[in-house]
Each structure stands twice: as structure tokens, then as C-alpha cells.
Design a protein around this motif. Sequence first.
Motif, PDB file in Angstrom:
ATOM      1  N   LEU A  57       0.823  -1.213   0.000  1.00  0.00           N
ATOM      2  CA  LEU A  57       0.000   0.000   0.000  1.00  0.00           C
ATOM      3  C   LEU A  57       0.857   1.262   0.000  1.00  0.00           C
ATOM      4  N   GLY A  58       2.164   1.078   0.072  1.00  0.00           N
ATOM      5  CA  GLY A  58       3.072   2.215   0.027  1.00  0.00           C
ATOM      6  C   GLY A  58       3.655   2.629   1.367  1.00  0.00           C
ATOM      7  N   HIS A  59       3.298   1.934   2.439  1.00  0.00           N
ATOM      8  CA  HIS A  59       3.786   2.309   3.770  1.00  0.00           C
ATOM      9  C   HIS A  59       5.244   1.912   3.956  1.00  0.00           C
ATOM     10  N   ARG A  60       6.000   2.792   4.573  1.00  0.00           N
ATOM     11  CA  ARG A  60       7.397   2.517   4.889  1.00  0.00           C
ATOM     12  C   ARG A  60       7.678   2.676   6.380  1.00  0.00           C
ATOM     13  N   ARG A  61       6.883   3.492   7.058  1.00  0.00           N
ATOM     14  CA  ARG A  61       7.018   3.661   8.512  1.00  0.00           C
ATOM     15  C   ARG A  61       5.928   2.809   9.173  1.00  0.00           C
ATOM     16  N   GLY A  87      -1.963  -0.425  24.127  1.00  0.00           N
ATOM     17  CA  GLY A  87      -2.105   0.000  22.736  1.00  0.00           C
ATOM     18  C   GLY A  87      -2.276   1.498  22.615  1.00  0.00           C
ATOM     19  N   HIS A  88      -3.043   2.067  23.523  1.00  0.00           N
ATOM     20  CA  HIS A  88      -3.278   3.515  23.514  1.00  0.00           C
ATOM     21  C   HIS A  88      -2.004   4.282  23.849  1.00  0.00           C
ATOM     22  N   HIS A  89      -1.323   3.848  24.895  1.00  0.00           N
ATOM     23  CA  HIS A  89      -0.132   4.559  25.379  1.00  0.00           C
ATOM     24  C   HIS A  89       0.976   4.544  24.333  1.00  0.00           C
ATOM     25  N   GLU A  90       1.247   3.376  23.755  1.00  0.00           N
ATOM     26  CA  GLU A  90       2.359   3.280  22.797  1.00  0.00           C
ATOM     27  C   GLU A  90       2.042   4.019  21.502  1.00  0.00           C
ATOM     28  N   THR A  91       0.804   3.993  21.068  1.00  0.00           N
ATOM     29  CA  THR A  91       0.425   4.730  19.856  1.00  0.00           C
ATOM     30  C   THR A  91       0.560   6.233  20.085  1.00  0.00           C
ATOM     31  N   ARG A  92       0.082   6.688  21.210  1.00  0.00           N
ATOM     32  CA  ARG A  92       0.180   8.117  21.544  1.00  0.00           C
ATOM     33  C   ARG A  92       1.637   8.573  21.547  1.00  0.00           C
ATOM     34  N   ASN A  93       2.511   7.732  22.123  1.00  0.00           N
ATOM     35  CA  ASN A  93       3.942   8.086  22.168  1.00  0.00           C
ATOM     36  C   ASN A  93       4.561   8.111  20.770  1.00  0.00           C
ATOM     37  N   MET A  94       4.228   7.128  19.935  1.00  0.00           N
ATOM     38  CA  MET A  94       4.831   7.065  18.602  1.00  0.00           C
ATOM     39  C   MET A  94       4.336   8.187  17.699  1.00  0.00           C
ATOM     40  N   LEU A  95       3.128   8.667  17.939  1.00  0.00           N
ATOM     41  CA  LEU A  95       2.616   9.781  17.140  1.00  0.00           C
ATOM     42  C   LEU A  95       3.375  11.074  17.424  1.00  0.00           C
ATOM     43  N   GLN A  96       4.109  11.113  18.558  1.00  0.00           N
ATOM     44  CA  GLN A  96       4.903  12.297  18.909  1.00  0.00           C
ATOM     45  C   GLN A  96       6.292  12.268  18.284  1.00  0.00           C
ATOM     46  N   LEU A  97       6.661  11.161  17.626  1.00  0.00           N
ATOM     47  CA  LEU A  97       7.980  11.067  17.002  1.00  0.00           C
ATOM     48  C   LEU A  97       8.105  12.093  15.867  1.00  0.00           C
ATOM     49  N   ALA A  98       9.349  12.471  15.574  1.00  0.00           N
ATOM     50  CA  ALA A  98       9.584  13.405  14.472  1.00  0.00           C
ATOM     51  C   ALA A  98       9.105  12.823  13.144  1.00  0.00           C
ATOM     52  N   ALA A 146      14.919  -0.803   6.546  1.00  0.00           N
ATOM     53  CA  ALA A 146      15.628  -0.995   7.808  1.00  0.00           C
ATOM     54  C   ALA A 146      14.648  -0.872   8.974  1.00  0.00           C
ATOM     55  N   PRO A 147      14.649  -1.833   9.902  1.00  0.00           N
ATOM     56  CA  PRO A 147      13.755  -1.717  11.057  1.00  0.00           C
ATOM     57  C   PRO A 147      14.173  -0.568  11.972  1.00  0.00           C
ATOM     58  N   ASP A 148      13.199   0.111  12.519  1.00  0.00           N
ATOM     59  CA  ASP A 148      13.454   1.225  13.432  1.00  0.00           C
ATOM     60  C   ASP A 148      13.042   0.802  14.840  1.00  0.00           C
ATOM     61  N   PRO A 149      13.993   0.694  15.782  1.00  0.00           N
ATOM     62  CA  PRO A 149      13.652   0.285  17.153  1.00  0.00           C
ATOM     63  C   PRO A 149      12.572   1.147  17.796  1.00  0.00           C
ATOM     64  N   GLU A 150      12.472   2.420  17.376  1.00  0.00           N
ATOM     65  CA  GLU A 150      11.454   3.308  17.955  1.00  0.00           C
ATOM     66  C   GLU A 150      10.038   2.885  17.555  1.00  0.00           C
ATOM     67  N   LEU A 151       9.926   2.067  16.509  1.00  0.00           N
ATOM     68  CA  LEU A 151       8.606   1.640  16.037  1.00  0.00           C
ATOM     69  C   LEU A 151       8.251   0.222  16.487  1.00  0.00           C
TER      70      LEU A 151
END
Length: 343
Positions: free
Chosen positions: A178-182, A228-239, A212-217
Motif C-alpha cells: 500500500l506504500g507504507h514505509r514507517r 495499545g493507547h499509550h504506545e500509539t500516543r507516544n509514537m505519534l509524537q515522534l519526528a 531498515a527496522p526502526d527500534p522506535e517503532l
Amino acid sequence: MNLKQLSQILGLSQTTVSRALNGYPEVSEATRMRVQAAAAKHGYRPNSRAKGLATGKAMVIGHVIPSSSQHEMVNPIFGDFVAGAARKYAEHGYDMMFTHADDISIEEAYRTLFKRGAVDGVVLQGPKVVEPRISVLAKMNVPFIVHGRSTGAGEPYSWIDVNNKRSFLRATQFLIDLGHRRIALINGLEEMDFAQRRREGYLEALQMAGLAPDPELMRSAEMTEIYGHHETRNMLQLADPPTAILAASMISAIGVRRALDEAGLKMGRDVSVIAHDDELSYLKNGQDVPIFTATRSSVRHAGEIAAEMLIDRINTPEDPPKTRLLEAELVLGSSTGPTPDRS
């Protein structure tokens, strides 16, 4: 209806009826079929205690809950598996028993169960990558089956499992197409074998695509809605936040959706989500149209198969261990779409 009443209807002795229902070879096939048909018609079920006395079996299947896994008793995945298994136990005249054991005395708990004849076999659930319970039971040479597998087990054993690696490889490839890379992975506890296999499938798909896998993801913890809520909220704050998320259960996927809603993002348009769907009785993935695109495999059905396999093992202990690998179905829902344009 009891045995005496059934024998009177058939005009046979109680001994003959009992032997026909319990599969004794001296009863003719015609008589056995006649007795079984009458038992089904009149709703007769053999008393498991009486059947145990006749066969020398306890007619009980055991589930030993380690103290570190007491939360499993309220886990809907555990509940649906047991519901499926219980239905098959009942069909074969078996009862079910739950017992608790401290982690340091698991071997003693199993030995006590079998030594006092309390159970004819046991079911292991939630195996870890290194699972000592398997070697304990294999050395005891008693009937058991594992719901899942253990990568570290060195001896043959009976198991039923879903192909977790393949299901998450396919799900990740679908998102890449579908084109996703992150692509983020919100996994279960990775000391658990199923979670490790799902991570392996995810990583293999990334590697095949040259990503390349990203440990932050990559996140790992007990699969709750809050997690699920906590980790998604945190990852949405990534650059560079994820454009797609793989969730290891429907429960944590609900938390993912809540975090997206709070951030003003639409699931399937702004961020794609794929969940693993165990087809839980009380947590359906929508009605006619699935809410989540999901890798689907019924845990209740797995419980039914596990029960049949274990009872077969009890009846034919000389046979080698048997295994069953189920493939998950990739079900398309409204939670996935092309990668969004963030330019």
C-alpha cells in the motif's frame, strides 16, 4: 435420563449398554450403533465418575495456571480457548479442572495431579520461547498438548498453533504494497513464543522490501487496551511517526484506535492499522463489514482441536506426538489504506 432407564428402553442389560457406550470390543457394531442412537435421541450422557470407574481413568482434563500468569484467567483469549475445549471435553465425557501452582513448584504440581490420578492429561497455554513445563511433562511421559509452540523445546511434543510468523509477514507485506514505509509493531510480551514469531515475520517482510527496522517503532508488553493507547500516543509524537501500525491483538488495537481519535486522525486514511483477530465471542471485529483489517484465526476453534488431539493422545499413548499448524486468514476491513501524503 440415567443408565438404568436407557437400558430399559433398549431392552438390554445396563452392563451391555455401558460397554457399548465405552467402546468395548466384545459388543457388536450393530448393538453399539443402536445404543449410541438411543443415547443421542434421549439426551443420555454417561456419568463421568462412573465412566472413570469402568475405564480406570479420571475422565478429567487439567489446566494448571502458573502464579505469574494468573491474569490469564480473565483474558478473553484464554476464556474462548477454554470454551472451545470444554465443549469437546463434554462430548467425550470428560470434565475440566483448573488448579494453581507457584512458578517454582510447577513440576511438583504436575506430578501430584498425575500421581493421585486426578487428571488423564493436561493442556499448556501461553508457552514461552524457553518453556520448562514442556520438558517436565515430556520426562514424566504423560499425555499433554501445548496451545502454541516453544522455540527452545528440544523434545517432540503435541501442539496446535497458528502460523504467527507467516501471518505477520503477510500483514506487513500488505502494508508495504500500500506504500507504507514507517510501519510500527505493537507486539505482545516477546518472551512469549507467539510474539517472537510475529516479530520475526514483521522483520522478514521489512528485510525483503529493503527497509531498515526502526527500534522506535517496535514495542512489546502485555496486550491491553491501555498499552495499545499509550504506545500509539507516544509514537505519534515522534519526528517521523508511523503511517501504519500492526497490533498483536484486537484488545490493544482498540487502544490504538482511541489514541488516533484523540489525535484527530482517521484510521485507514491518516494511519493504517492491522490487528490479529482471535474471533473472540465478546469482542467481534464488526458485523458484516470488519472494522479492522486483520489476521484472523479462531482461538475457540483451536481449543476444540486441542481437546480432540489431547483425548486422542490419552487413548493412544503409544502413538508419536502430533502437531497442527493453522493458517490465519487476512481479512480486509476499513482500517487500512494507501500511505498518506505528508508533504
